[in-house]
Design a protein around this motif. Structure first.
Motif: not given
Lengths: 473, 473
Positions: A159, A167-169, A183-186, A188-190, A195, B10, B12, B14, B73
């Protein structure tokens, strides 16, 4: 889909709107158009790409609209008020045909066929390319990392070096393609990913000394403690301190989960680390390696016998190095009932006209044998021709086949439920396993057979001849 | 700032959350920390980077928070309920020191200094790196394109090949760095950029023939018509048809704005095109070129005398090829009153401890002479030392200087109004003009002098010695 960005009708190239307005004002809006999304060259000097981005694309197409702000902005750019009023009510209502997300696809074949009216199919070009090109590039890179790493754990650490919001994609595509976690928590949630992470040098530096830093971390996370060894010196500080903490954890009934090597010669350091850990009875402590890794370095490390259990890969994954791009394009191949094409000095850039289907043939072991590009209304071929050498054929007698392009959207409505990341990743893994190793090897992979049907070959020649006849002598 | 993405706590890695929780639960949250953002190597084998992303970063930091969904989350991931309650109220309240967006910066120097409590300064690491690394990479690439293109028009055509959502940031950074306009309509609306575009091959293909396609476009956009020449054959179809339409437009009192070359040998084709246009009295028709361009190709085309008036650059701009990454890092350099560092086998990776300021010295012509990294409370140095060669010095007697790191955020509040893209782009242009050509040339540029003060040199040595003394012999 990110509200305000990828659901916005303005997330497109200016010329899509200019052309759409031209068609609309000229009364051509309702003409039927068929576009193909395809790429001309597989990334990373390989033979294939892993197709991803489809689910995002379908979500975005469903939501894509021009809100008041967008319409006001188009007004300031001088667009026609009637056309803007049309856009204010615009919804994509076309049809998409594509393989499932996670499919193995090859250069030259239609990967998505888009049909609808001329305005809507033109408007979505940039959105489609933006979403599918990058995601497929990263998923393909992840698949290569998985091939190199075998069953070892693979973590996306990218990320911080990812191309901004991309980075999200990237994290999603990375997991679809073969990484175990990100490592990308967002993300992972979406997207329902796992993560994970270890610790940074800052944690060590913030404590008075490395041993205190390790102890604090181990006390806080006794059952999921991975210690970073190279803040001061991997072998002369990090490893001895980690061993001490591992014994302290063991005395309390816990097991140190792992150590991370993040610089230096990873082959040498991992061997020394493994040996010292084993000498201390710490054979259960895993070794995680990171630092500018890619599929070649991982392959090389394992070939050298480096006893590494997990790899963290960042920069070279999320930037898709060294290519950094999948060259997917979106080309008009039929307008109303008229197949059409673009010519080029470069024969590889002459596009295939007409509404098309792709069939995939399988051998007796269920492996991919050949793909055939055909006209959409043809029965599966019995023989395919090489797209650039009419003298080369492949005989399909005795092989079974199935169509790759299935309806995934009709009248602007998504036809399938959203699949989980795990489902898509498993599909990708299964499909890659059907591609023979000679097509997947990193060095000079053997090209996979992609041919065209006789009818398509003839149609292309007819269209080329017709266009060439019009050229100034 | 994109709600739901870059304002999310998030967005970020982990481990930032794991470490922050560790600090918080251990009662270390209120310790004061100072981190530096810097990069180790300038991109594109150059000497400098154009610093961008700051305004986005400040916006995101102001808005960054953990909403209910994020907190829920984190609960599923096993984070401590009290820590999650703390995050629910979290707002970044630290300080940032940085040059203005658009500044020319060099490898090794702190580009952003972040101060605040240990938790908040650790948490924002990934966000800061994600926003600044990519934007600065693309702005630097755009500056190089501008250097190659001189006063000619430069258009960003990259959205379709951009790394997903990163395309939004790429277009902005491209204009900050030197492009005149972008094809990306959403970025143009959000950031106040000029958007523009021409027409696609599909427009030509959708008409019965090229001449009809050109005529329709010219009728619709008589004063802003740029015709794409290579759908069938640039010289044997596109150009003769464009000339015909140019004359038709002229008969109606309009001027064809331009023609676009998108394949083939652009040097040859532009010369033939220019000559034929001029022979027809169409010397006002501009030539726009596109197709896998970068600064080297543009330089080469112009060196060959190609009469090209405008360049459209896509893939190689928005992917920052061939580097595809700026290797910016974020390192702890002081904790409370204790300067700290990380050691490394590689002397270039030993970080500079302590709270620091960067001064820039100017020569009599106002050109950049040298940059000096110093401790934050020092007066400007009179002599700097090479960071890796204590025997090499630069004497600053007689040169004036100014500090580069200025407060841009305090107590989590942005200290300056948002500057327009035009203002930042103009600042970048002015600052680049202060960098001598020998530091900007593409081939083997002369390194720019970046030194460190005697006090910083001594502090680094003291810290290195103290850490080395602790190593196992």
């Amino acid at each position: 889909m990110v509200p305000g960005v990828t659901d916005s009708g303005l997330y497109t190239d200016h010329y899509e709107l200019t052309m759409a307005q031209g068609y609309w004002l000229d009364g051509q809006a309702e003409r039927h158009a068929c576009f193909d999304y395809f790429f001309r060259k597989a990334p990373f000097q390989g033979t294939y790409a892993l197709f991803t981005g489809l689910s995002d694309l379908l979500d975005c197409l469903t939501a894509w609209h021009f809100d008041d702000q967008a319409c006001a902005h188009l007004g300031t750019l001088g667009f026609d008020p009637d056309f803007i009023a049309f856009l204010a009510d615009f919804r994509f209502q076309g049809e998409l045909f594509a393989p499932p997300e996670g499919e193995v696809v090859f250069a030259g074949m239609p990967v998505i066929r888009v049909e609808g009216n001329l305005v809507e199919t033109q408007l979505i070009e940039t959105l489609l390319l933006n979403l599918c090109n990058y995601a497929s590039l990263i998923a393909t890179k992840a698949a290569r990392l998985r091939q190199a790493a075998g069953p070892r754990l693979l973590l996306d650490f990218g990320l911080r070096r990812a191309p901004g919001l991309g980075g999200l994609q990237a994290s999603k595509a990375a997991v679809l393609g073969g990484m175990d976690a990100t490592s990308n928590v967002l993300a992972a949630m979406r997207y329902g990913l796992v993560s994970s992470g270890t610790q940074a040098h800052a944690w060590i530096q913030a404590h008075d000394d490395e041993l205190s830093a390790f102890r604090h971390y181990a006390r806080r996370y006794p059952s999921q403690c991975i210690l970073l060894l190279d803040t001061y010196d991997t072998l002369r500080s990090g490893l001895p301190n980690a061993i001490r903490v591992a014994h302290e954890l063991a005395a309390d009934g816990h097991r140190l989960q792992g150590v991370r090597l993040d610089s230096g010669d990873l082959a040498y350091l991992s061997k020394v680390t493994r040996r010292r850990l084993d000498e201390e009875g710490l054979d259960y402590v895993k070794i995680l390696a990171s630092n500018q890794l890619d599929e070649y370095l991982i392959h090389s490390l394992l070939e050298q016998g480096a006893p590494i259990d997990a790899f963290g890969v960042g920069t070279r994954l999320v930037t898709g190095q060294p290519d950094a791009v999948l060259d997917g394009v979106y080309k008009l191949c039929q307008i109303d009932e008229r197949p059409c094409l673009k010519l080029s000095e470069n024969p590889e850039k002459i596009i295939l006209p007409g509404r098309k289907q792709v069939f995939r043939w399988y051998d007796g072991q269920g492996r991919f044998y050949a793909d055939g590009i055909q006209l959409a209304d043809e029965a599966p071929a019995t023989r395919l021709t090489h797209p650039r050498d009419p003298e080369r054929h492949v005989d399909l007698t005795g092989y079974r086949c199935e169509p790759l392009l299935r309806p995934v959207m009709a009248q602007g409505i998504r036809l399938e439920p959203v699949a989980s990341a795990q489902t898509i990743a498993a599909y990708a893994r299964d499909r890659l396993a059907c591609l023979a190793p000679e097509h997947r090897r990193f060095d000079n992979p053997h090209p996979y057979k992609v041919g065209i049907s006789t009818a398509l070959l003839q149609l292309r020649q007819t269209c080329v001849n017709a266009q060439r006849a019009r050229l100034v002598p």
